[in-house]
Write an enzyme that holds these catalytic residues in place. Structure first.
Site, PDB file in Angstrom:
ATOM      1  CG  HIS A  37      -4.242   6.800  11.403  1.00  0.00           C
ATOM      2  ND1 HIS A  37      -3.271   7.439  10.648  1.00  0.00           N
ATOM      3  CD2 HIS A  37      -5.431   7.219  10.888  1.00  0.00           C
ATOM      4  CE1 HIS A  37      -3.851   8.199   9.747  1.00  0.00           C
ATOM      5  NE2 HIS A  37      -5.166   8.083   9.853  1.00  0.00           N
ATOM      6  CG  HIS A 122      -9.222   2.979   4.943  1.00  0.00           C
ATOM      7  ND1 HIS A 122     -10.356   3.748   5.131  1.00  0.00           N
ATOM      8  CD2 HIS A 122      -8.244   3.849   4.629  1.00  0.00           C
ATOM      9  CE1 HIS A 122     -10.065   5.016   4.910  1.00  0.00           C
ATOM     10  NE2 HIS A 122      -8.787   5.114   4.617  1.00  0.00           N
TER      11      HIS A 122
HETATM   12  P1  2AM Z   1      -7.236   8.468   4.269  1.00  0.00           P
HETATM   13  O1  2AM Z   1      -5.984   7.901   4.867  1.00  0.00           O
HETATM   14  O2  2AM Z   1      -8.237   7.463   3.882  1.00  0.00           O
HETATM   15  O3  2AM Z   1      -6.962   9.486   3.220  1.00  0.00           O
HETATM   16  C1  2AM Z   1      -5.826  12.293   8.336  1.00  0.00           C
HETATM   17  O4  2AM Z   1      -5.878  13.069   7.182  1.00  0.00           O
HETATM   18  C2  2AM Z   1      -6.705  11.085   8.201  1.00  0.00           C
HETATM   19  O5  2AM Z   1      -8.063  11.495   8.020  1.00  0.00           O
HETATM   20  C3  2AM Z   1      -6.353  10.182   7.051  1.00  0.00           C
HETATM   21  O6  2AM Z   1      -6.344   8.851   7.520  1.00  0.00           O
HETATM   22  C4  2AM Z   1      -7.449  10.380   6.048  1.00  0.00           C
HETATM   23  O7  2AM Z   1      -7.936   9.237   5.459  1.00  0.00           O
HETATM   24  C5  2AM Z   1      -8.596  10.837   6.896  1.00  0.00           C
HETATM   25  N1  2AM Z   1      -9.503  11.683   6.114  1.00  0.00           N
HETATM   26  C6  2AM Z   1     -10.811  11.445   5.916  1.00  0.00           C
HETATM   27  N2  2AM Z   1     -11.355  12.417   5.196  1.00  0.00           N
HETATM   28  C7  2AM Z   1     -10.383  13.303   4.889  1.00  0.00           C
HETATM   29  C8  2AM Z   1     -10.324  14.508   4.143  1.00  0.00           C
HETATM   30  N3  2AM Z   1     -11.421  15.046   3.576  1.00  0.00           N
HETATM   31  N4  2AM Z   1      -9.138  15.127   4.029  1.00  0.00           N
HETATM   32  C9  2AM Z   1      -8.026  14.602   4.597  1.00  0.00           C
HETATM   33  N5  2AM Z   1      -8.015  13.479   5.321  1.00  0.00           N
HETATM   34  C10 2AM Z   1      -9.174  12.819   5.474  1.00  0.00           C
END
Ligand code: 2AM
Length: 190
Positions: A37, A122
């Site tokens: 996603h 991303h």
């Molecule tokens: P990431 O894939 O770049 O790690 C669910 O956790 C989604 O929220 C993930 O896509 C994650 O991004 C994003 N996300 C952003 N900030 C986060 C955080 N502090 N902790 C966990 N997930 C985060």
């Protein structure tokens, strides 16, 4: 308490294609297809009552449907080296506008402390822990030309996230439609 984030889904076929491209890098934990996603805003753990307020706030987000495209792959690094391998999302004005509208809506929810990290759209392909450097480089170089067909984002979702297993389980809890414009160009609404 419930752990939440707001994201754009990826079309199922694209998810399958990206997931099949993964593998072959020791030290990489690949996202399963269901988990792919584009996060618009990470919210974190909130009380169920706050979750209701979040849904009401997101109901008030009005933005146009738009084209989304992935272009190449990249790495997020920490002090200890590469931590995350992603497919880059073309940062169109409409996507950035939607992220701003979601951010503004969430800012009006009492009791929420949303992180204000810079938006780098991303799709997380893999989380990395001491990955094999040669294999990682080969993957990044080999997929620099990644350019799957763009798709039309016509809705986004409030997802819950349950962590603790081998992979987190993400579930769309509420969907929010983006609006089709009559004969208009793609782009941000004024
Ligand atoms: P990431 O894939 O770049 O790690 C669910 O956790 C989604 O929220 C993930 O896509 C994650 O991004 C994003 N996300 C952003 N900030 C986060 C955080 N502090 N902790 C966990 N997930 C985060």
């Amino acid at each position: 308490m419930i752990r939440l984030f707001v994201a754009l889904p990826l079309p199922p076929l694209l998810r399958q294609t990206l997931a099949l491209a993964g593998g072959g890098i020791p030290g990489a934990r690949w996202s399963p297809a269901d988990n792919l996603h584009i996060t618009l805003k990470f919210i974190g753990e909130v009380d169920e009552r706050v979750a209701d307020d979040i849904v009401s706030a997101l109901d008030g987000v009005h933005a146009p449907a738009f084209e989304v495209a992935l272009r190449g792959v990249g790495l997020f690094e920490s002090g200890k080296g590469p931590r995350l391998l992603y497919a880059a999302v073309v940062p169109s004005p409409a996507l950035i506008d939607l992220e701003k509208r979601v951010e503004a809506a969430l800012a009006r929810v009492p009791g929420l402390d949303i992180d204000d990290r810079r938006f780098v759209p991303h799709v997380t392909l893999a989380r990395l822990k001491a990955p094999d450097a040669g294999r990682l480089r080969a993957f990044v170089e080999g997929n620099g030309g990644l350019a799957p067909p763009p798709w039309r984002a016509d809705r986004f979702a409030l997802y819950s996230s349950v962590t603790g297993g081998e992979h987190p389980v993400y579930t769309p809890e509420e969907w929010f439609d983006l609006e089709e414009q009559d004969g208009g160009e793609d782009g941000a609404w004024v």
